[in-house]
Design a protein around this motif. Sequence first.
Motif, short mmCIF file in Angstrom:
data_model
loop_
_atom_site.label_atom_id
_atom_site.label_comp_id
_atom_site.label_asym_id
_atom_site.label_seq_id
_atom_site.Cartn_x
_atom_site.Cartn_y
_atom_site.Cartn_z
N TYR A 1 0.22 3.88 -3.14
CA TYR A 1 0.08 5.44 -2.90
C TYR A 1 1.42 6.31 -2.85
CZ TYR A 1 -4.55 3.62 -2.54
OH TYR A 1 -5.75 2.84 -2.75
N GLY B 1 -4.67 6.90 0.77
CA GLY B 1 -3.56 5.50 0.82
C GLY B 1 -3.11 5.44 2.51
N TYR C 1 0.73 -1.13 -0.18
CA TYR C 1 -0.17 -0.05 0.03
C TYR C 1 0.89 1.23 0.05
CZ TYR C 1 -3.78 -3.12 1.25
OH TYR C 1 -4.72 -4.16 1.13
N ARG D 1 -5.24 11.52 -3.05
CA ARG D 1 -5.08 10.08 -3.12
C ARG D 1 -4.09 9.58 -2.26
NH1 ARG D 1 -2.11 6.17 -6.03
NH2 ARG D 1 -0.19 7.62 -5.86
N LYS D 2 -3.16 10.27 -1.78
CA LYS D 2 -2.18 9.96 -0.71
C LYS D 2 -2.84 9.89 0.75
CE LYS D 2 2.51 11.12 -2.17
NZ LYS D 2 2.67 10.75 -3.75
#
Length: 268
Positions: A62, A80, A58, A76-77
């Motif tokens: 990310y 993640g 993961y 997005r991060k």
Amino acid sequence: MIILKLGGSVITRKDSATPALDNENLNRIAKEISESSKNAKYGELIVVHGAGSFGHPYAKKYDIGSSIPDEEEFQRKRKGFCITQEAVKNLNSAVCQHLRQYGIPAVSVQPSSFVRTKNKRICHADLDLIKKYLDSGFVPVLYGDVVLDDDEAIKMAVLSGDQIINYLGKNLKPDRVILGSDVNGIYRKDPKKYSNEEPVKIVTSHEDLESTEGTQTVDVTGGMGGKLTELLQLAEIGVESEILNAGSPNLIKRALMGERGIGTRIKL
Ligand code: ADP
Ligand code: IPE
């Protein structure tokens, strides 16, 4: 005081793309810790474990810890980060459960809830609570996690269990630092790629070795090279450590009971 790291390569199936526990190893190691502690008092042991297949895939997907160019990538991060945090928390629950099954008073201490980094190095972590847990006879269990980073360009970082070991070692000055991995110690070259070698008995610098890559599968925290960098810093302040094979029965137990030189010692 003893600080024990259980590598993700031992307690998980690190080559798996999705979280996969190595139940057999984890169970045996929990038993070994409990057997080695028959005469010792808890309250003198800290366990740190790696993330293995619960964290690396993961964190890699990310790209946690790389720079954030825009809001879209930030979102997005951030997602993640949450996913990774949850996955390694689940692994930590499993580790604590196994330890408790063998009567070890394992208490979970989540790094992302009290550690901050700056440029990926720990800049803030209050160890008072850990000391208090130790005073009360608990075995604190920390782990490789994702954390907030003060560097605005990256905002988040991957914190390896090895960096945690470095920080705890510097601040708590333990009598022993033991790292269980899936190899017999540090070799001049990766033993999974080059056979017929013995591990080096004592490593005093990176120059003692030819190469130290990470596991052949995804490893976002630097593998054996990263581990050695953290441990050499400890050696510089007089805290010796040892890397041994936690995949081989009884080595963790023997080390916890006081034996030295089973694997590779890192000392100056
Ligand atoms: P862990 O998950 O136990 O913390 P890592 O996967 O980060 O450990 O690092 C252990 C791996 O490093 C080993 O499985 C081995 O394949 C690899 N490695 C690379 N170079 C070396 C070396 N010189 N000596 C020992 N192991 C090495
Ligand atoms: C990595 O921790 C943490 C995350 C990927 C979130 P480690 O670097 O200590 O894990 P292992 O021991 O290599 O699996």
